[in-house]
Design a protein around this motif. Sequence first.
Motif, PDB file in Angstrom:
ATOM      1  N   ALA A  56      42.243   8.090  52.233  1.00 17.45           N
ATOM      2  CA  ALA A  56      42.135   7.667  50.683  1.00 17.45           C
ATOM      3  C   ALA A  56      41.219   7.204  50.480  1.00 17.45           C
ATOM      4  O   ALA A  56      40.548   6.615  51.843  1.00 17.45           O
ATOM      5  N   GLU A  57      40.824   7.406  49.731  1.00 13.38           N
ATOM      6  CA  GLU A  57      39.555   6.393  49.154  1.00 13.38           C
ATOM      7  C   GLU A  57      40.146   5.241  48.585  1.00 13.38           C
ATOM      8  O   GLU A  57      40.580   5.128  47.047  1.00 13.38           O
ATOM      9  N   VAL A  58      39.560   4.060  48.902  1.00  9.87           N
ATOM     10  CA  VAL A  58      39.342   2.737  47.860  1.00  9.87           C
ATOM     11  C   VAL A  58      38.301   3.059  46.805  1.00  9.87           C
ATOM     12  O   VAL A  58      36.902   2.979  47.433  1.00  9.87           O
ATOM     13  N   VAL A 116      36.009   3.013  52.291  1.00  9.04           N
ATOM     14  CA  VAL A 116      35.934   2.037  51.519  1.00  9.04           C
ATOM     15  C   VAL A 116      34.506   2.285  51.135  1.00  9.04           C
ATOM     16  O   VAL A 116      33.379   1.989  52.498  1.00  9.04           O
ATOM     17  N   ASN A 117      33.636   1.722  50.335  1.00 12.15           N
ATOM     18  CA  ASN A 117      32.570   1.904  50.076  1.00 12.15           C
ATOM     19  C   ASN A 117      32.061   0.945  50.624  1.00 12.15           C
ATOM     20  O   ASN A 117      32.028  -0.517  50.334  1.00 12.15           O
ATOM     21  N   VAL A 118      31.444   0.818  50.572  1.00  9.10           N
ATOM     22  CA  VAL A 118      29.668  -0.585  51.369  1.00  9.10           C
ATOM     23  C   VAL A 118      28.379  -0.318  50.792  1.00  9.10           C
ATOM     24  O   VAL A 118      27.995   1.047  51.144  1.00  9.10           O
ATOM     25  N   LEU A 148      33.607   3.894  56.663  1.00  9.50           N
ATOM     26  CA  LEU A 148      32.676   3.124  56.010  1.00  9.50           C
ATOM     27  C   LEU A 148      31.993   4.503  55.388  1.00  9.50           C
ATOM     28  O   LEU A 148      30.917   4.789  56.040  1.00  9.50           O
ATOM     29  N   GLU A 149      32.419   4.060  53.265  1.00  6.65           N
ATOM     30  CA  GLU A 149      31.308   5.128  53.187  1.00  6.65           C
ATOM     31  C   GLU A 149      30.311   4.272  52.618  1.00  6.65           C
ATOM     32  O   GLU A 149      29.774   3.425  52.313  1.00  6.65           O
ATOM     33  N   LEU A 150      28.744   5.123  53.404  1.00  5.96           N
ATOM     34  CA  LEU A 150      27.159   4.718  52.670  1.00  5.96           C
ATOM     35  C   LEU A 150      26.647   5.819  52.199  1.00  5.96           C
ATOM     36  O   LEU A 150      27.583   7.298  52.293  1.00  5.96           O
ATOM     37  N   LEU A 178      28.696   9.641  54.894  1.00  8.14           N
ATOM     38  CA  LEU A 178      27.695   9.477  54.559  1.00  8.14           C
ATOM     39  C   LEU A 178      27.915   9.756  52.649  1.00  8.14           C
ATOM     40  O   LEU A 178      28.226  11.620  52.632  1.00  8.14           O
ATOM     41  N   ASP A 179      27.907   9.173  51.708  1.00  6.42           N
ATOM     42  CA  ASP A 179      28.577   9.272  50.669  1.00  6.42           C
ATOM     43  C   ASP A 179      27.625  10.282  49.518  1.00  6.42           C
ATOM     44  O   ASP A 179      26.093  10.170  49.510  1.00  6.42           O
ATOM     45  N   ASP A 180      28.013  10.433  48.531  1.00  6.43           N
ATOM     46  CA  ASP A 180      27.427  11.338  47.451  1.00  6.43           C
ATOM     47  C   ASP A 180      25.962  12.239  48.408  1.00  6.43           C
ATOM     48  O   ASP A 180      24.384  11.867  47.475  1.00  6.43           O
ATOM     49  N   LEU A 199      30.465  14.157  56.208  1.00  9.62           N
ATOM     50  CA  LEU A 199      29.533  13.748  54.684  1.00  9.62           C
ATOM     51  C   LEU A 199      30.283  14.231  53.849  1.00  9.62           C
ATOM     52  O   LEU A 199      31.245  14.918  53.571  1.00  9.62           O
ATOM     53  N   LYS A 200      30.513  13.679  53.206  1.00  9.17           N
ATOM     54  CA  LYS A 200      31.333  13.275  51.328  1.00  9.17           C
ATOM     55  C   LYS A 200      29.660  14.614  50.083  1.00  9.17           C
ATOM     56  O   LYS A 200      29.093  14.547  50.005  1.00  9.17           O
ATOM     57  N   ILE A 201      30.532  15.358  50.341  1.00  2.00           N
ATOM     58  CA  ILE A 201      29.429  16.750  49.166  1.00  2.00           C
ATOM     59  C   ILE A 201      29.587  15.722  47.718  1.00  2.00           C
ATOM     60  O   ILE A 201      30.854  15.848  47.331  1.00  2.00           O
TER      61      ILE A 201
HETATM   62 CA    CA Z   1      32.513   6.559  47.920  1.00  2.98          CA
END
Ligand code: CA
Length: 279
Positions: A56-58, A116-118, A148-150, A178-180, A199-201
């Motif tokens: 899950a993503e917060v 968790v987005n950082v 941790l999502e950066l 790595l987000d976005d 990686l998040k597309i």
């Molecule tokens: Ca994110």
Amino acid sequence: AKSDGRHIARFFDPGMQAAADRQSALETGLRDGLARHQFVLFCQPQFSIRGRLVGAEVLVRWRRENGALVSPGDFIGLAESSGLILPLGHYVLEESCRALARWRGDRALGKLKLAVNVSVQQLRGPDFPAEVAAILARSGAPSRKLCLELTESIFADDKQDLADKMHQLCGQGLCFSLDDFGTGYSSLAYLKRFPLAALKIDRSFVHDVHVDPDAGPIVKAIIALARQLKLEIVAEGVEHEEQRDFLARSGCYALQGYLLGAPMPIEDFESMYGAAGHA
Ligand code: CA
Ligand code: C2E
Ligand code: CA
Ligand code: CA
């Protein structure tokens, strides 16, 4: 300059003044909101391509006095420019780790990774690795479940310092994604230089993957690259079955989006997906 009335008049443009007032009212609101615990955690499920819940993503929300729920898009920018992102980010991380500690005892939730987005400012702080270690220790969260999502914006910073910190944090057992991916300032070389697990597309690519003749090949290339580099891959913003099917055919590992589940208050997430509720 004081005698130059015309020059001063430009600074007191009423439109600009109104915008500045709104900005500072919002900043005061954010500060009070933090003190009054008005920030709440939402969670969005992530599923493997076969349909198994894997994480899950917060996503933080601001519940104002009047009950209105404010999206992060409307306050994260100001939180960053005012420095309030530091206490806010700390709060989100702490609450996320408390959730992971709670989930330990649940057959279903205990298996999930929590992302968790950082923000880059948090990572810039020299004490961030120690702060994370303290939160993990205090909460009793299993660090292996924390991701941790950066965003790529971190790569504009001092790269050696960033790499050192990321390695220190990985040493504590957590991982990074790595987000976005594909939207920002990034060189493919960074994918090897920094300890990334996934990686998040970005959803802008996912959005027209099944209609735009260019988006499809880009997504396929990102997935192939991630596989070569042994990175996991999460596609975000999956809204339609056609998108899911395309991603499945292209070898994507995990999916997140309204088609599979919208962000919901963390208590709802726990009752919806926890084993206690089903057993
Ligand atoms: Ca994110
Ligand atoms: P993000 O990290 O890219 O998060 C994904 C955003 O996409 C979330 O917006 C989510 O609600 C939305 N979304 C999920 N599924 C779909 C879908 O199928 N279609 C579409 N169109 N959108 C979908 P949200 O919750 O408004 O958050 C916006 C951004 O705010 C996040 O983007 C993230 O960058 C930031 N953010 C959220 N929580 C935090 C936080 O705790 N700390 C920091 N630093 N940033 C945060
Ligand atoms: Ca994202
Ligand atoms: Ca995004």
